[in-house]
Design a protein around this motif. Structure first.
Motif, mmCIF file in Angstrom:
data_model
loop_
_atom_site.group_PDB
_atom_site.id
_atom_site.type_symbol
_atom_site.label_atom_id
_atom_site.label_comp_id
_atom_site.label_asym_id
_atom_site.label_seq_id
_atom_site.Cartn_x
_atom_site.Cartn_y
_atom_site.Cartn_z
ATOM 1 N N ILE A 83 0.630 -1.327 0.385
ATOM 2 C CA ILE A 83 -0.123 -0.103 0.047
ATOM 3 C C ILE A 83 0.887 0.917 -0.082
ATOM 4 N N HIS A 106 -9.327 3.581 10.611
ATOM 5 C CA HIS A 106 -9.253 2.661 9.016
ATOM 6 C C HIS A 106 -10.423 2.534 8.354
ATOM 7 N N THR A 107 -11.404 2.286 9.411
ATOM 8 C CA THR A 107 -12.650 2.745 8.702
ATOM 9 C C THR A 107 -13.049 4.298 7.895
ATOM 10 N N ASN A 153 -10.999 6.596 7.372
ATOM 11 C CA ASN A 153 -9.768 6.378 5.821
ATOM 12 C C ASN A 153 -10.475 6.035 4.308
ATOM 13 N N TYR A 154 -10.833 4.689 4.807
ATOM 14 C CA TYR A 154 -11.306 4.293 3.872
ATOM 15 C C TYR A 154 -12.503 4.898 2.911
ATOM 16 N N ALA A 209 -10.286 7.402 0.795
ATOM 17 C CA ALA A 209 -10.035 6.900 -0.962
ATOM 18 C C ALA A 209 -11.298 6.803 -1.424
ATOM 19 N N GLU A 210 -12.133 6.212 -1.321
ATOM 20 C CA GLU A 210 -13.290 6.009 -1.804
ATOM 21 C C GLU A 210 -13.346 7.115 -2.752
ATOM 22 N N ARG A 243 -6.599 1.220 -5.538
ATOM 23 C CA ARG A 243 -6.629 0.298 -4.377
ATOM 24 C C ARG A 243 -5.240 -0.080 -3.602
ATOM 25 N N GLU A 295 -3.275 4.689 0.185
ATOM 26 C CA GLU A 295 -4.390 5.143 0.643
ATOM 27 C C GLU A 295 -4.247 6.811 0.684
#
Length: 453
Positions: free
Chosen positions: A41, A229-230, A232-233, A236-237, A243, A246
């Protein structure tokens, strides 16, 4: 004989397994794949401004509406072409034969022909007067403005979503950092309680109580780390990152001074600058043009067309042939079509006017709410900062009292819980302040100007 048979059964089973085992090893079952190493990543460090700029560049929603704007401009060009001269190059070669009895009064069937002819040359046409075509071009031109306004609406929404999510990531990291500090404090207090118990000053229940508090803080740390983490996901979307990349936020959740916003001035600014209002104005102009187009269908239309051809039976005996033609079309009876189109356009104008009232009411409500929320958030930050300072003082005093043997660590644990609430209150206050600033910028239609420039 029976004993011999019983002994031979396992022998046959072992032999069969020994026979098929090499094939099982050599030919594994289909669908089973060896795990492959995932690509590493890559971290993309982004400030809030850089994140908004990146989203406005490559977010799928923004790209889709940009394509719609380009499509609308192409439709305008197509509509304009109907008003401009049209020219083409035509050529025809034919051989024909027909029954002579079909054109003369005779009972004798006889063939006429075959006849051969060729012709080639330019053909042209031009609408001299066609108000519906002109109104159609005006509608398509106004549609370009509406598509541009809708694209701006999408850009504002995406920018606001990115800023909101970026702030959520900052909030998650702030919560995580505060949880780490509280875990370190709980570990120190647990070690202190254990040390006092060993020396005979403290009680076992104090040690257990401190250990329970330590486990609670460790659990909060795990939840806070997961939240980093969640959130940040989702960011990123929104940024449409690959993928294997990050985002890494580089800003901090903080308080900053803002000028006071007067509600009336803010509402007037919002009604003038919101892209939704610009799109609404374009829709109203389109409805008015369609109403005029429907009523102007009663006006005569004039067109000019013609051709110049080289005609003959062969290429060597042709002569010039031409035709210049003016067409005049005067609608006399359309079975109520024009009247129905005018009535339909009137209904559309009324519907759009109702939408304007709803939009204005929504903008006024959003500006007022955002202004009040921003004022309240400022005060909450001040209260939360003072509460955190007092909670730290309470923990320090309770720690000194417990170390001196004046009291049990009930006061310490109570002070730790108060410190956790104060930390959470401060982080929430900073988050609400930053989010209310985003809400006010969105209500006034200035998200891009505020965060992307």
């Amino acid at each position: 004989m029976g004993i011999t048979t019983n002994k031979s059964v396992p022998v046959r089973i072992v032999a069969a397994i020994s026979f098929f085992l090499p094939f099982v090893v050599i030919f594994p079952e289909k669908g089973l794949t060896q795990p492959s190493s995932a690509p590493p990543i890559q971290s993309v460090q982004l400030t809030l401004k850089e994140a908004v700029q990146l989203a406005l560049k490559q977010n799928p929603q923004v790209v889709a509406f940009r394509l719609l704007s380009l499509e609308s401009d192409r439709q305008r060009q197509i509509s304009r072409s109907a008003l401009l001269p049209q020219a083409s190059l035509t050529s025809t070669g034919a051989v024909s034969q027909y029954n002579l009895a079909s054109v003369e009064r005779t009972t004798t069937r006889d063939t006429a022909g075959p006849y051969q002819f060729i012709q080639a040359g330019p053909a042209f046409s031009q609408k001299l007067l066609s108000l519906p075509l002109f109104r159609n071009y005006q509608v398509s031109r106004e549609g370009v403005r509406e598509a541009g306004a809708q694209e701006t609406v999408t850009r504002e929404d995406v920018a606001a979503s990115v800023v909101t999510q970026y702030i959520l990531v900052l909030r998650a990291f702030a919560t995580y950092d505060a949880a780490k500090v509280r875990v370190a404090l709980a570990e120190r207090l647990y070690e202190q309680a254990s040390s006092l118990q060993k020396t005979g000053i403290g009680l076992n229940i104090d040690t257990v109580r401190a250990q329970v508090e330590l486990q609670n803080e460790r659990q909060n740390l795990i939840d806070a780390e997961t939240s980093t983490h969640t959130t940040n996901y989702v960011l990123a979307e929104l940024l449409n990152l690959p993928r294997d990349k990050e985002p890494v936020v580089t800003d901090k959740l903080k308080f900053f001074d803002l000028p006071d916003f007067e509600k009336t001035a803010a509402i007037n600014t919002a009604l003038a600058s919101r892209p939704e209002m610009q799109a609404q104005a374009s829709q109203e102009r389109i409805a008015n043009l369609e109403r005029r187009s429907a009523s102007e269908e009663r006006v005569p239309q004039i067109g000019f067309s013609g051709f110049w051809l080289y005609q003959g039976s062969r290429f060597d005996n042709g002569v010039p042939a031409y035709r210049y033609q003016i067409d005049l079309i005067v609608p006399l009876f359309t079975s109520g079509r024009i009247h129905a189109e005018i009535a339909l356009a009137d209904l559309e104008q009324k519907r759009i006017e109702e939408n304007r009232q709803l939009l204005e009411a929504r903008i006024v409500r959003e500006v007022k709410s955002a202004t009040d929320e921003l004022d309240a958030a400022r005060k909450n930050v001040e209260v939360a900062n003072l509460g955190l300072q007092l909670a730290n003082d309470e923990v320090a005093q309770a720690d000194r009292r417990f170390a001196a043997g004046v009291t049990t660590n009930v006061e310490v644990v109570t002070a730790q819980d108060a410190l956790a609430r104060a930390n959470s209150n401060q982080i929430d206050a900073l988050y609400r302040f930053n989010q209310s600033r985003v809400n006010l910028a969105r209500a006034m239609g200035e998200v891009q100007n505020t965060y992307a420039k």
